[in-house]
Motif scaffolding. Structure first.
Motif, PDB file in Angstrom:
ATOM      1  N   GLY A   1       0.812  -1.204   0.000  1.00 53.51           N
ATOM      2  CA  GLY A   1       0.000   0.000   0.000  1.00 53.51           C
ATOM      3  C   GLY A   1       0.850   1.260   0.000  1.00 53.51           C
ATOM      4  O   GLY A   1       1.976   1.275   0.514  1.00 53.51           O
ATOM      5  N   ALA A   2       0.297   2.324  -0.561  1.00 52.99           N
ATOM      6  CA  ALA A   2       1.034   3.589  -0.618  1.00 52.99           C
ATOM      7  C   ALA A   2       1.276   4.149   0.772  1.00 52.99           C
ATOM      8  O   ALA A   2       2.327   4.743   1.047  1.00 52.99           O
ATOM      9  N   ASP A   3       0.318   3.949   1.674  1.00 53.47           N
ATOM     10  CA  ASP A   3       0.468   4.495   3.024  1.00 53.47           C
ATOM     11  C   ASP A   3       1.621   3.843   3.774  1.00 53.47           C
ATOM     12  O   ASP A   3       2.329   4.511   4.543  1.00 53.47           O
ATOM     13  N   ALA A   4       1.813   2.545   3.566  1.00 52.50           N
ATOM     14  CA  ALA A   4       2.889   1.833   4.270  1.00 52.50           C
ATOM     15  C   ALA A   4       4.250   2.399   3.891  1.00 52.50           C
ATOM     16  O   ALA A   4       5.089   2.703   4.745  1.00 52.50           O
ATOM     17  N   VAL A   5       4.467   2.560   2.584  1.00 53.19           N
ATOM     18  CA  VAL A   5       5.751   3.099   2.128  1.00 53.19           C
ATOM     19  C   VAL A   5       5.890   4.561   2.537  1.00 53.19           C
ATOM     20  O   VAL A   5       6.960   5.017   2.946  1.00 53.19           O
ATOM     21  N   ASP A   6       4.784   5.300   2.445  1.00 54.03           N
ATOM     22  CA  ASP A   6       4.816   6.724   2.781  1.00 54.03           C
ATOM     23  C   ASP A   6       5.208   6.944   4.237  1.00 54.03           C
ATOM     24  O   ASP A   6       6.007   7.838   4.554  1.00 54.03           O
ATOM     25  N   ASN A   7       4.679   6.126   5.136  1.00 49.35           N
ATOM     26  CA  ASN A   7       5.005   6.272   6.556  1.00 49.35           C
ATOM     27  C   ASN A   7       6.483   5.985   6.826  1.00 49.35           C
ATOM     28  O   ASN A   7       7.142   6.694   7.594  1.00 49.35           O
ATOM     29  N   ILE A   8       6.983   4.935   6.187  1.00 40.90           N
ATOM     30  CA  ILE A   8       8.399   4.587   6.387  1.00 40.90           C
ATOM     31  C   ILE A   8       9.307   5.693   5.861  1.00 40.90           C
ATOM     32  O   ILE A   8      10.276   6.106   6.514  1.00 40.90           O
ATOM     33  N   LEU A   9       8.988   6.193   4.670  1.00 42.52           N
ATOM     34  CA  LEU A   9       9.797   7.264   4.085  1.00 42.52           C
ATOM     35  C   LEU A   9       9.737   8.529   4.941  1.00 42.52           C
ATOM     36  O   LEU A   9      10.736   9.248   5.081  1.00 42.52           O
ATOM     37  N   GLY A  10       8.577   8.804   5.521  1.00 43.46           N
ATOM     38  CA  GLY A  10       8.454   9.979   6.391  1.00 43.46           C
ATOM     39  C   GLY A  10       9.327   9.865   7.628  1.00 43.46           C
ATOM     40  O   GLY A  10       9.954  10.848   8.058  1.00 43.46           O
ATOM     41  N   ILE A  11       9.375   8.667   8.205  1.00 43.98           N
ATOM     42  CA  ILE A  11      10.226   8.450   9.382  1.00 43.98           C
ATOM     43  C   ILE A  11      11.698   8.640   9.013  1.00 43.98           C
ATOM     44  O   ILE A  11      12.468   9.286   9.740  1.00 43.98           O
ATOM     45  N   ILE A  12      12.099   8.076   7.872  1.00 43.97           N
ATOM     46  CA  ILE A  12      13.500   8.210   7.437  1.00 43.97           C
ATOM     47  C   ILE A  12      13.848   9.672   7.201  1.00 43.97           C
ATOM     48  O   ILE A  12      14.904  10.158   7.629  1.00 43.97           O
ATOM     49  N   ALA A  13      12.961  10.399   6.522  1.00 47.03           N
ATOM     50  CA  ALA A  13      13.247  11.796   6.191  1.00 47.03           C
ATOM     51  C   ALA A  13      13.430  12.642   7.445  1.00 47.03           C
ATOM     52  O   ALA A  13      14.397  13.411   7.558  1.00 47.03           O
ATOM     53  N   SER A  14      12.513  12.505   8.407  1.00 44.01           N
ATOM     54  CA  SER A  14      12.601  13.325   9.619  1.00 44.01           C
ATOM     55  C   SER A  14      13.808  12.950  10.476  1.00 44.01           C
ATOM     56  O   SER A  14      14.503  13.823  11.008  1.00 44.01           O
ATOM     57  N   SER A  15      14.080  11.660  10.591  1.00 42.59           N
ATOM     58  CA  SER A  15      15.201  11.232  11.437  1.00 42.59           C
ATOM     59  C   SER A  15      16.545  11.560  10.800  1.00 42.59           C
ATOM     60  O   SER A  15      17.488  11.969  11.490  1.00 42.59           O
ATOM     61  N   MET A  16      16.667  11.412   9.477  1.00 45.99           N
ATOM     62  CA  MET A  16      17.943  11.689   8.818  1.00 45.99           C
ATOM     63  C   MET A  16      18.292  13.172   8.865  1.00 45.99           C
ATOM     64  O   MET A  16      19.462  13.540   8.955  1.00 45.99           O
ATOM     65  N   LEU A  17      17.290  14.025   8.813  1.00 40.42           N
ATOM     66  CA  LEU A  17      17.558  15.459   8.918  1.00 40.42           C
ATOM     67  C   LEU A  17      18.139  15.790  10.287  1.00 40.42           C
ATOM     68  O   LEU A  17      19.114  16.546  10.403  1.00 40.42           O
ATOM     69  N   ALA A  18      17.578  15.189  11.334  1.00 37.30           N
ATOM     70  CA  ALA A  18      18.085  15.437  12.689  1.00 37.30           C
ATOM     71  C   ALA A  18      19.475  14.845  12.878  1.00 37.30           C
ATOM     72  O   ALA A  18      20.363  15.483  13.465  1.00 37.30           O
ATOM     73  N   VAL A  19      19.673  13.626  12.376  1.00 32.12           N
ATOM     74  CA  VAL A  19      20.970  12.967  12.530  1.00 32.12           C
ATOM     75  C   VAL A  19      22.057  13.722  11.767  1.00 32.12           C
ATOM     76  O   VAL A  19      23.189  13.873  12.245  1.00 32.12           O
ATOM     77  N   THR A  20      21.730  14.212  10.584  1.00 31.90           N
ATOM     78  CA  THR A  20      22.711  14.965   9.794  1.00 31.90           C
ATOM     79  C   THR A  20      23.119  16.246  10.509  1.00 31.90           C
ATOM     80  O   THR A  20      24.310  16.587  10.578  1.00 31.90           O
ATOM     81  N   THR A  21      22.137  16.954  11.054  1.00 36.56           N
ATOM     82  CA  THR A  21      22.438  18.186  11.790  1.00 36.56           C
ATOM     83  C   THR A  21      23.305  17.897  13.006  1.00 36.56           C
ATOM     84  O   THR A  21      24.288  18.608  13.280  1.00 36.56           O
ATOM     85  N   PHE A  22      22.968  16.841  13.739  1.00 39.98           N
ATOM     86  CA  PHE A  22      23.761  16.465  14.905  1.00 39.98           C
ATOM     87  C   PHE A  22      25.184  16.078  14.503  1.00 39.98           C
ATOM     88  O   PHE A  22      26.160  16.468  15.154  1.00 39.98           O
ATOM     89  N   SER A  23      25.307  15.309  13.421  1.00 43.43           N
ATOM     90  CA  SER A  23      26.627  14.857  12.974  1.00 43.43           C
ATOM     91  C   SER A  23      27.505  16.030  12.568  1.00 43.43           C
ATOM     92  O   SER A  23      28.711  16.052  12.857  1.00 43.43           O
ATOM     93  N   LEU A  24      26.915  17.008  11.908  1.00 45.89           N
ATOM     94  CA  LEU A  24      27.684  18.190  11.523  1.00 45.89           C
ATOM     95  C   LEU A  24      28.201  18.939  12.746  1.00 45.89           C
ATOM     96  O   LEU A  24      29.350  19.398  12.771  1.00 45.89           O
TER      97      LEU A  24
END
Length: 417
Positions: free
Chosen positions: A49-72
């Motif tokens: 389903g589109a919702d299943a993939v959409d939810n996973i991608l949303g989690i990755i997008a939000s977490s990677m932005l925070a992790v990238t900022t922290f890593s910098l």
């Protein structure tokens, strides 16, 4: 190595280059999932389903932005720590660290993959097969993120530490020394120090800076084409001013030459920069190592243990250098390069430490032991340089040490008691 390859290698060590490449890879992967589905003829065993993939991608997008900022922020703190506790000259090696760049680029690429995947998913471009492919790729991206996080956690425990940064400088210096041993004279022919010719064409510098790189292959082609020899006077690491002699061109036979064109062509093979680099300049690595030891002796840090560690690292580096050049035919016989002077190498390695650690008996003892061992290695010039540096260190210790017993201990190790 040609100048273009050298420039490409420098660019590849920049964080933005690797981040851009992996980021574009993430964007391309997300878009290709919508394109590839039409080439899959078979029916899929399940429907995503589109919702299943959409939810996973949303989690990755939000977490990677925070992790990238922290890593910098962590990387910037590590650079600041290295600048304060080690030396600013070593920070360049931290910035070029491949693990940090790859991990951070992976985070950025995962973030962009997720964002583009969400956008394309919302537009309805993914069919059933496309969503299945996107789901599989997303699982692979999650696995890549987990591996990168584990590597990053392990790497953060060492990043910016004095010992780890010093090891990087030692490795860079070792590579430069090994390159000089394997390809003596940068692959050219030996040249006597200050060798010059009256009828040769001078090639003056047209700027101010350090010689970072010399394109030996291009110089060899110029010499072959014009039937002459090129004598280099400013090797990598030399600081040049306008009109400083970079090289001389000596034709085999007298003839008409377009001097301005020749000067411009040869001058282009010399890369000038504001700072020295480690690649073709092993003396710079030794100077940075010595600077680390000197800074550890400052009143703000006061860490003789680091100085003793640096002296040991110098011993390892110079022990390898004492074996001399490997015998090989020059790759560029028409290009003549002056040798590295052992006296200068020992001065770069030990002069600062001997001066700033003159009043510390533990530093002087280790220094004399190291120089005494090195004075038994290598050729005559290598041994003479080690003995001369030991004499200078002893003279400084005699002037700085206040306790006669300490002076006597240093004299005994130096073999003068």
């Amino acid at each position: 190595m040609s100048r273009w390859r050298w420039a490409a290698a420098k660019i590849s060590k920049q964080l933005w280059a690797r981040a851009t490449f992996i980021g574009l890879l993430g964007i391309t992967t997300a878009i290709l999932a919508a394109v590839v589905e039409r080439f899959i003829p078979w029916e899929l065993p399940t429907t995503i389903g589109a919702d299943a993939v959409d939810n996973i991608l949303g989690i990755i997008a939000s977490s990677m932005l925070a992790v990238t900022t922290f890593s910098l922020s962590v990387m910037i703190s590590a650079y600041g720590s290295a600048t304060s506790n080690v030396t600013p000259r070593a920070t360049k090696l931290l910035i070029e660290d491949s693990v940090s760049q790859t991990v951070l680029s992976t985070f950025i690429g995962s973030f962009l993959f997720s964002i583009v995947g969400i956008i394309v998913l919302k537009t309805g471009m993914y069919g059933e097969r496309g969503r299945f492919i996107l789901f599989i790729v997303t699982i692979a991206v999650i696995a890549l993120i987990v591996v990168s996080l584990l590597r990053w956690i392990d790497h953060l425990t060492r990043l910016g530490r004095v010992g780890e940064t010093t090891q990087r400088v030692e490795d860079a210096t070792l590579n430069a020394l090994r390159a000089w041993r394997e390809q003596p004279y940068l692959g050219g022919s030996p040249m006597l120090v200050d060798e010059s010719f009256d009828r040769a064409v001078d090639i003056p510098a047209d700027g101010i800076g350090y010689v970072q790189f010399i394109d030996m292959n291009a110089l060899s082609k110029i010499a072959e084409r014009l039937q002459g020899a090129i004598y280099i006077h400013s090797v990598p690491g030399a600081f040049v001013f306008p009109q400083t002699r970079l090289a001389q061109f000596l034709p085999d036979e007298a003839g008409d030459l377009n001097v301005e064109e020749l000067q411009e062509e040869i001058r282009y093979t010399f890369a000038l920069a504001r700072e020295r680099s480690f690649e073709q300049d092993p003396r710079f690595g030794l100077a940075v190592m010595s600077e680390i030891g000197s800074r550890a002796l400052s009143s703000a840090i006061n860490d003789p243990g680091t100085v003793i560690d640096v002296i040991g690292r110098m011993a390892r580096l110079l022990c390898g250098w004492s074996r001399g050049y490997e015998e090989s035919e020059p790759l560029y016989p028409r290009v003549h390069v002056p040798p590295l002077c052992n006296e200068d190498i020992f001065d770069d390695a030990f002069a600062l430490i001997a001066r700033d650690g003159a009043a510390l008996v533990e530093v002087q003892i280790r220094l004399q032991k190291t120089l005494k061992a090195l004075s038994t290695m290598g050729d005559e010039t290598f041994r003479a340089a080690a003995k001369h540096q030991a004499e200078l260190a002893l003279a400084r210790a005699e002037a700085a040490l206040t306790l006669e017993a300490d002076k006597q201990r240093v004299r005994e190790i130096a073999g003068l008691s």
